[in-house]
Design a protein around this motif. Structure first.
Motif, PDB file in Angstrom:
ATOM      1  N   GLY A 301       0.931  -1.109   0.013  1.00  0.00           N
ATOM      2  CA  GLY A 301      -0.032   0.147   0.213  1.00  0.00           C
ATOM      3  C   GLY A 301       0.718   1.071   0.002  1.00  0.00           C
ATOM      4  O   GLY A 301       1.681   1.148  -0.716  1.00  0.00           O
ATOM      5  N   THR A 302       0.798   2.127   1.190  1.00  0.00           N
ATOM      6  CA  THR A 302       1.640   3.417   1.307  1.00  0.00           C
ATOM      7  C   THR A 302       2.600   3.074   1.991  1.00  0.00           C
ATOM      8  O   THR A 302       3.385   3.907   2.436  1.00  0.00           O
ATOM      9  CB  THR A 302       0.765   4.219   1.664  1.00  0.00           C
ATOM     10  OG1 THR A 302       0.060   3.824   3.008  1.00  0.00           O
ATOM     11  CG2 THR A 302      -0.487   4.582   0.605  1.00  0.00           C
ATOM     12  N   ARG A 303       2.933   1.763   2.620  1.00  0.00           N
ATOM     13  CA  ARG A 303       3.976   1.739   3.689  1.00  0.00           C
ATOM     14  C   ARG A 303       4.841   0.791   3.156  1.00  0.00           C
ATOM     15  O   ARG A 303       4.884  -0.406   2.763  1.00  0.00           O
ATOM     16  CB  ARG A 303       2.970   1.253   4.870  1.00  0.00           C
ATOM     17  CG  ARG A 303       3.750   0.955   6.045  1.00  0.00           C
ATOM     18  CD  ARG A 303       2.987   0.787   7.172  1.00  0.00           C
ATOM     19  NE  ARG A 303       1.757  -0.500   7.056  1.00  0.00           N
ATOM     20  CZ  ARG A 303       0.985  -0.706   8.056  1.00  0.00           C
ATOM     21  NH1 ARG A 303       1.140  -0.273   9.364  1.00  0.00           N
ATOM     22  NH2 ARG A 303       0.150  -1.708   7.749  1.00  0.00           N
ATOM     23  N   PRO A 304       6.078   1.092   3.628  1.00  0.00           N
ATOM     24  CA  PRO A 304       7.233   0.111   3.318  1.00  0.00           C
ATOM     25  C   PRO A 304       7.358  -0.921   4.259  1.00  0.00           C
ATOM     26  O   PRO A 304       7.053  -0.777   5.518  1.00  0.00           O
ATOM     27  CB  PRO A 304       8.669   0.984   3.379  1.00  0.00           C
ATOM     28  CG  PRO A 304       7.983   2.130   4.209  1.00  0.00           C
ATOM     29  CD  PRO A 304       6.686   2.437   4.206  1.00  0.00           C
ATOM     30  N   VAL A 305       7.492  -2.155   3.936  1.00  0.00           N
ATOM     31  CA  VAL A 305       7.443  -3.289   4.849  1.00  0.00           C
ATOM     32  C   VAL A 305       8.990  -4.301   4.519  1.00  0.00           C
ATOM     33  O   VAL A 305       8.932  -4.678   3.226  1.00  0.00           O
ATOM     34  CB  VAL A 305       6.274  -4.162   4.549  1.00  0.00           C
ATOM     35  CG1 VAL A 305       6.380  -5.557   5.534  1.00  0.00           C
ATOM     36  CG2 VAL A 305       5.069  -3.415   5.005  1.00  0.00           C
ATOM     37  N   LEU A 306       9.746  -4.326   5.429  1.00  0.00           N
ATOM     38  CA  LEU A 306      10.793  -5.335   5.214  1.00  0.00           C
ATOM     39  C   LEU A 306      10.443  -6.706   5.781  1.00  0.00           C
ATOM     40  O   LEU A 306       9.915  -6.774   6.737  1.00  0.00           O
ATOM     41  CB  LEU A 306      11.989  -4.699   5.973  1.00  0.00           C
ATOM     42  CG  LEU A 306      12.361  -3.495   5.630  1.00  0.00           C
ATOM     43  CD1 LEU A 306      13.974  -3.151   6.242  1.00  0.00           C
ATOM     44  CD2 LEU A 306      12.614  -3.187   4.387  1.00  0.00           C
TER      45      LEU A 306
END
Ligand code: TYD
Ligand code: MG
Length: 485
Positions: A301-306
């Motif tokens: 979505g709009t969020r970075p996720v590692l």
């Protein structure tokens, strides 16, 4: 004499047939046809008489009011719905039994009730006492939510039409509801459809937001007719693996908001806890220094996720080696394997390949290709990747590494979590801010990355026992082992 019309409706896909048959021709499922009383269609003689009313056509340009929204008070839930519940909208929440749908909705209704909105929770599955018990466990027993254990749609609508219109109504679950207007048994496709229709009409008329809970079938589809999914304004799916504490709320369809956002929760003894920073969660049990794992800097979505990608490449004894994937597209894995074989000289045809995305996340982004390839080569070459590196980039069929969007956001998140380098496509290097705080290693082609990793490893089985033992320990997915430090 006219025969009472009845039809045989597939309980899996909703297709209707005149005769019973063992197999549904529409979806191919066996033994899913159930006799249901047909819709009493209006006779053609009556239908054809009325002349249509004329209406004014409008232009695309013009004033539009933003849909008025009602925040739930749970930031992760609001993120997925696009900022709160829209007045008069109907939302379908699907998920496996026991995943926490009732818990999530109890928490949401309680928070809204505490904020002073009238909320109603109708349970068709549990008795009032059970719902109360859950609320007590969640520490929300004092919230002024109005409760009922009812299944008749007519009774529910009659009750809710009295007094102030509730702001939010939860129907747990739509499969238990039934309406007098059709004769089929509760839970059948016709009943589910008719009940949903009646409730949707109520929502549109009164402006109350309604959340329908839907069961899912064993293959993850929301049970009952797909038409319910088409009728509602938004479909959210609540996912997670039973053995794990993480739960991911994903929007599958949303007429008023984004469909690629995820909300991350953790199931605790005191209900669902919102996880504001999912990367920390997905990386919390990393298996540092073992071959076959790579950290992917993704965007949800709009969020970075590692998230950590894990691969195990092991010699196969089978004629057709196994390819098992959890959390990623298996076609995508086949493509990456084919590119590795064709352009990088990596022979994988004699190996079983297991691939897993840690933490129960599902990745849909093509940008994961590069990290996946790095994990695969690392496992095959028995060469651990640097633990402080993140990877992202799309791989094309020619073996080139293609640029992906949102490079600055990915790098920023990686730097925030203490990573020191990033391996990224050559063409996106220019997008990186000068003060990224990471050492950047750009790759133009997959073969250079493969050579780089292979140079550091020993091919498994080339020497005696030791690497084999390592490979065996690597077979245990990292999340089942905790590593300190
Ligand atoms: P529930 O919301 O009843 O699931 P669903 O409505 O999707 O079927 O949640 C069921 C599981 O959640 C159950 O196995 C117990 C667990 N749970 C917790 O771990 N902590 C809690 O505070 C609550 C209320 C439930
Ligand atoms: Mg439930």
């Amino acid at each position: 004499m006219a025969k009472a019309s009845s039809s045989f409706v597939c309980q899996n896909c909703g297709a209707a047939f005149n005769r019973w048959q063992g197999k549904c021709e529409a979806c191919g499922e066996w033994n899913t046809l159930v006799e249901e009383a047909g819709d009493n269609a209006v006779p053609v003689s009556i239908r054809a008489k009325r002349r249509g009313r004329t209406f004014k056509l409008e232009s695309l340009a013009g004033k539009s009011n933003d849909a008025p929204r009602l925040p739930s008070g749970m930031a992760e839930l609001d993120r997925v719905t696009g900022g709160g519940f829209v007045r008069g909208s109907v939302l379908l929440v699907g998920g496996d039994p026991g995943i926490g749908k009732s818990t999530l909705l109890t928490q949401a209704t309680s928070l809204m009730a505490k904020a002073g909105h009238r909320t109603v929770y109708i349970s068709g599955e549990e008795a009032i006492a059970q719902v109360r018990l859950r609320a007590e466990r969640l520490g929300l027993a004092a919230a002024p939510v109005e409760l009922a254990a009812e299944t008749s749609v007519e009774d529910i609508i009659a009750t809710l039409s009295e007094g102030a219109t509730p702001k939010l109504i939860v129907i747990d679950s739509i499969q238990t509801m039934w309406t007098d207007t059709v004769e089929s048994a509760p839970g059948t496709v016709t009943q589910v459809r008719a009940s949903a229709q009646a409730l949707i009409r109520f929502a549109k008329k009164t402006g109350a937001a309604i959340i329908l809970v839907g069961h899912v079938t064993k293959d993850g589809q929301i049970a009952g007719p797909r038409v319910v999914e088409h009728m509602v304004d938004a479909v959210l799916s609540f996912e997670g693996e039973g053995s794990q504490q993480f739960r991911i709320l994903r929007s599958v369809k949303n007429r008023f908001g984004p469909t690629d956002e995820i909300g991350v929760f953790e199931m605790t003894g005191l209900g669902l806890r919102e996880v504001g920073n999912p990367s920390e969660l997905f990386l919390s049990e990393r298996d540092l220094g073992s071959p076959g794992t790579a950290v992917f800097a993704g965007i949800e979505g709009t969020r970075p996720v590692l998230v950590e990608l894990q691969a195990l490449v092991a010699p196969s004894t089978l004629g057709t080696p196994r390819r098992a994937v959890v959390g990623w597209d298996s076609a995508r894995l086949s493509m990456v394997l084919a590119v590795l074989e064709a352009h990088c000289g990596v022979k994988l045809s004699g190996y079983d390949v297991y691939f897993n995305v840690a933490g129960g996340l599902r990745i849909n982004e093509p940008a994961a290709d590069l990290a996946a390839a790095a994990a695969l080569v690392s496992s095959l070459a028995n060469a651990p990747l640097p633990t402080d590196a993140v990877y992202f980039g799309e791989i094309s069929l020619s073996g080139a590494v293609r640029p992906v969007a949102q490079t600055p956001a990915r790098l920023k998140e990686a730097a925030k979590l203490g990573f020191a380098r990033a391996v990224l496509p050559e063409q996106t290097r220019g997008d990186a801010p000068a003060d990224a705080g990471l050492a950047l290693q750009s790759v133009g082609g997959l073969s250079s990355l493969v050579a780089d990793i292979a140079a550091r490893g020993t091919r498994r089985g080339d020497d005696d026992g030791a690497p084999r033992a390592k490979a065996a320990s690597n077979a245990t997915p990292a999340r089942f082992r905790r590593q300190e430090g």
